[in-house]
Scaffold this motif. Structure first.
Motif, PDB file in Angstrom:
ATOM      1  N   VAL A 195       0.841  -1.210   0.000  1.00 36.89           N
ATOM      2  CA  VAL A 195       0.000   0.000   0.000  1.00 36.89           C
ATOM      3  C   VAL A 195       0.870   1.252   0.000  1.00 36.89           C
ATOM      4  O   VAL A 195       0.560   2.245  -0.685  1.00 36.89           O
ATOM      5  CB  VAL A 195      -0.949  -0.012   1.216  1.00 36.89           C
ATOM      6  CG1 VAL A 195      -1.637   1.341   1.385  1.00 36.89           C
ATOM      7  CG2 VAL A 195      -1.988  -1.115   1.068  1.00 36.89           C
ATOM      8  N   LYS A 196       1.970   1.207   0.739  1.00 34.33           N
ATOM      9  CA  LYS A 196       2.890   2.348   0.806  1.00 34.33           C
ATOM     10  C   LYS A 196       3.424   2.716  -0.571  1.00 34.33           C
ATOM     11  O   LYS A 196       3.430   3.888  -0.970  1.00 34.33           O
ATOM     12  CB  LYS A 196       4.039   2.009   1.754  1.00 34.33           C
ATOM     13  CG  LYS A 196       5.169   3.025   1.791  1.00 34.33           C
ATOM     14  CD  LYS A 196       6.284   2.549   2.725  1.00 34.33           C
ATOM     15  CE  LYS A 196       7.492   3.453   2.699  1.00 34.33           C
ATOM     16  NZ  LYS A 196       8.582   2.945   3.582  1.00 34.33           N
ATOM     17  N   TYR A 197       3.885   1.711  -1.322  1.00 39.25           N
ATOM     18  CA  TYR A 197       4.554   1.990  -2.586  1.00 39.25           C
ATOM     19  C   TYR A 197       3.637   1.922  -3.810  1.00 39.25           C
ATOM     20  O   TYR A 197       3.900   2.579  -4.816  1.00 39.25           O
ATOM     21  CB  TYR A 197       5.710   1.002  -2.799  1.00 39.25           C
ATOM     22  CG  TYR A 197       6.879   1.225  -1.882  1.00 39.25           C
ATOM     23  CD1 TYR A 197       7.651   2.374  -1.980  1.00 39.25           C
ATOM     24  CD2 TYR A 197       7.210   0.290  -0.905  1.00 39.25           C
ATOM     25  CE1 TYR A 197       8.721   2.588  -1.130  1.00 39.25           C
ATOM     26  CE2 TYR A 197       8.278   0.493  -0.050  1.00 39.25           C
ATOM     27  CZ  TYR A 197       9.035   1.648  -0.166  1.00 39.25           C
ATOM     28  OH  TYR A 197      10.093   1.858   0.678  1.00 39.25           O
ATOM     29  N   PHE A 198       2.565   1.131  -3.723  1.00 35.96           N
ATOM     30  CA  PHE A 198       1.831   0.816  -4.951  1.00 35.96           C
ATOM     31  C   PHE A 198       0.334   1.117  -4.893  1.00 35.96           C
ATOM     32  O   PHE A 198      -0.452   0.496  -5.601  1.00 35.96           O
ATOM     33  CB  PHE A 198       2.042  -0.653  -5.316  1.00 35.96           C
ATOM     34  CG  PHE A 198       3.483  -1.006  -5.527  1.00 35.96           C
ATOM     35  CD1 PHE A 198       4.175  -0.521  -6.610  1.00 35.96           C
ATOM     36  CD2 PHE A 198       4.144  -1.816  -4.622  1.00 35.96           C
ATOM     37  CE1 PHE A 198       5.512  -0.833  -6.804  1.00 35.96           C
ATOM     38  CE2 PHE A 198       5.477  -2.135  -4.802  1.00 35.96           C
ATOM     39  CZ  PHE A 198       6.174  -1.641  -5.896  1.00 35.96           C
ATOM     40  N   SER A 199      -0.058   2.060  -4.085  1.00 32.75           N
ATOM     41  CA  SER A 199      -1.484   2.408  -4.011  1.00 32.75           C
ATOM     42  C   SER A 199      -2.042   2.854  -5.353  1.00 32.75           C
ATOM     43  O   SER A 199      -3.253   2.792  -5.583  1.00 32.75           O
ATOM     44  CB  SER A 199      -1.700   3.525  -2.971  1.00 32.75           C
ATOM     45  OG  SER A 199      -1.531   3.031  -1.674  1.00 32.75           O
TER      46      SER A 199
END
Length: 634
Positions: A195-199
């Protein structure tokens, strides 16, 4: 293919210590690199399909799947992208000096628009060895008749290659997680990282817990088959910043802001950046509504590269003053895993920074010129940002200097030019300002009684901004409302001749110095228009600023060198001061004179700051004594 083994060709000595300690400062970044590689593989395939060099089923959906298996201690990243042949594995995996992305873009750069390939991560695949005791690749190329290939390495130095049993196009990278990195076998830790990198990755990402699937089968039993829920991607493949601003609604902007920044308040307004030439830049910058002054310095600008999150608040790319805002900026062409010294000196990065600064200034100017009432309402929230921007960025100041406004004590919002023009007959080129409405209420009342106005300067940054404005506006002087008396406040029709005025001044000065037992007290006697105020305190602007700066920066005790130059101004038009003068020669009233002088002085001090505890105690005792005397005389 025949089983093959060998050593990876590394063109830089000690490459893995560099990967672990320099290139990747955060351990979870290996997930960003491997999923980004999967995204690149899909982008490559789509590019080949678009130019007729590859075929796929028209109904096929592109995806990336991450599978956590805590029992087997593996983490898999699976994509259905372009895949690799055995020769490509040898070239792009076994020879670290080459970049598969670079070669691909170079080959197809003249065949239409370049595919959106993340590909600036270079050594990204080898970040897998940060957390793995063994890494395995199973890959099948899109090419017809291609043989699936398996590549295995336990050290990142030596490898084995053989045929793979993979039957679907694409690549699976299997990480056998090392003991010191088992936190990445936690489903929720992996989800948090994704979620941090690929939302906002452009291809759907699915996260699967292999052990949970086994548990579901056990619970379902042989006779009852549980109805499987349709898996949902964890990302939004079409973030708002990619849309044309004309197609975005106000509600969409607000919803996106709340979703990304977990802020329940609506933003004040926003700027949609949408540029394709001379560089590719997209994003949305929000001006948040501040809940308190601490929020002024609590901004968050998220930097993306082709929808992959890179970092927050990289000041080498984003002007420092913009860090007070919240927003998302996507720079597809930005070199990311390079030193910050490179970013600081990179011409492309400088152009991005300058462009963003210009767009922010243009937006503020547009609101000022076309929605002045809204601009005034926004000012209390945005003024720390504008002031900080002016101080930090000369180009920004040059653009917005005419739309810097000040809230007056009358509740109006005026530019510096407006204020100076409105008050030129009262105090030419002087700007009186207020830092604390409650504490300086008596001075504000005097100003209002004389049809004068001051401006509010009550934020943390104003101490610096005042000096900045003086430096950039020749001849203009800012004075706190308790720093000086305007000529407009003085009674110019006072009929007392010069000799009499001198006599009054000397008598009052002697009386107060003796009563207060303070020979160094500065005393000034003025005939003011208002007769209600017997005395007031003025503080030297220069001395006070030096004191404030010494407190601001700390460690510089300038109390002795630059003490606050305090002046007690006595109003010779005050009925109380006139009565006090009548008592100066009466021996039997000396004690009363002392009490009254002390009280006038304390009242004057209370109008601009709180009394010290001891002084307040004496003030209360003296008040009781004076009231007792008053009651006894009734």
């Amino acid at each position: 293919m025949n089983r093959e083994s060998g050593c990876i060709s590394i063109h830089t000595e000690n490459i893995f210590p560099i990967i672990k300690k320099w290139l990747y400062s955060e351990k979870d970044i290996f997930i960003r690199e491997l999923v980004s590689n999967g995204s690149d593989a899909i982008s490559k395939l789509k590019k080949l399909v678009s130019i007729g060099e590859a075929e796929v089923d028209g109904n096929e959906k592109y995806y990336i799947k991450v599978v956590v298996d805590k029992e087997k201690k593996t983490l898999q990243i699976i994509d259905n992208g372009i895949g690799m042949t055995g020769e490509e594995v040898k070239k792009y995996i076994n020879q670290i000096a080459f970049s598969g992305i670079k070669d691909f873009v170079e080959k197809y750069k003249d065949k239409g628009e370049e595919a959106q390939i993340i590909g600036h991560f270079g050594l990204g695949f080898y970040s897998a060895f940060m957390v793995s005791s063994k890494v395995q690749i199973d890959t099948l190329s899109y090419q017809k008749g291609a043989q699936a290939v398996r590549w295995i390495s336990t050290s990142g130095i030596e490898y084995e290659m053989e045929d793979s049993d993979r039957t679907e196009r694409g690549t699976t990278v299997t990480l056998y997680i090392a003991e010191d990195s088992e936190e990445f076998l936690d489903f929720y830790k992996v989800r948090e990282t994704l979620v941090k990198y690929f939302s906002f990755l452009p291809y759907e990402i699915y996260l699967e817990d292999a052990n949970a699937a086994k548990e579901d089968k056990k619970e379902g039993g042989d006779n009852e088959e549980k109805k499987a829920e349709e898996p949902k991607p964890i990302n939004d493949t079409n973030p708002l910043w990619l849309k044309n601003p004309k197609d975005c609604t106000e509600q969409e902007y607000k919803d996106f802001y709340k979703k990304v920044f977990f802020d329940f308040n609506d933003p004040l307004f926003w700027i949609h950046l949408n540029m394709d030439y001379p560089f590719n830049l997209k994003g949305i910058l929000y001006f948040p509504k501040l809940r308190n002054e601490i929020d002024n310095f609590d901004g968050k600008i998220k930097l993306f590269c082709n929808q992959v999150f890179v970092a927050e608040n990289i000041k080498e790319v984003i002007p420092e003053f913009l860090m007070l805002l919240k927003g998302t900026i996507d720079c597809p062409d930005l070199p990311l895993n390079v030193s910050r010294s490179f970013l600081q000196n990179d011409g492309y990065v400088n152009k991005i920074s300058n462009h963003i600064t210009k767009k922010v200034a243009d937006k503020l100017i547009s609101i000022f010129e076309n929605e002045r009432e809204s601009y005034n309402k926004y000012w209390d929230d945005i003024n720390p940002f504008v002031k900080f921007g002016c101080i930090k960025e000369k180009k920004f100041y040059e653009r917005v200097k005419d739309i810097i406004i000040f809230k007056t004590t009358g509740g109006e919002y005026v530019t510096l030019k407006d204020y100076l023009e409105r008050n030129k007959d009262k105090h030419e080129n002087k700007v009186f300002y207020v830092t604390d409405e409650k504490q300086q209420a008596q001075y504000i009342k005097m100003f209002k009684d004389n049809n004068m106005e001051a401006v509010m300067m009550n934020t943390v940054i104003d101490t610096h901004f005042i000096q900045f404005m003086e430096m950039n506006n020749s001849g203009v002087k800012f004075l706190r409302i308790d720093a000086d008396l305007s000529e407009s406040m003085k009674d110019k029709e006072n009929n007392v001749d010069e000799n009499s005025q001198k006599e009054i001044s000397e008598a009052l000065e002697k009386m107060f110095k003796e009563s207060l037992n303070n020979d160094k007290l500065r005393i000034k006697v003025e005939a003011l228009k208002s007769s209600a105020l017997p005395g007031m305190i003025l503080i030297s602007e220069q001395a006070r600023r030096i004191q404030e700066m010494s407190r601001w920066y700390g460690g510089f005790n300038l109390e002795g060198l630059y003490a606050e130059e305090e002046t007690l101004v006595l109003n010779s038009n005050s009925g109380l001061i006139k009565s006090l003068l009548n008592l100066k020669d009466k021996e039997d009233r000396k004690e009363d004179v002392k009490l009254i002088c002390e009280h006038i002085y304390d009242l004057a001090k209370m109008s601009h700051k709180q009394l010290e505890p001891d002084d307040m105690t004496k003030f209360i005792e003296r008040s009781n004594s004076l009231l007792t005397k008053l009651a006894s005389g009734l």
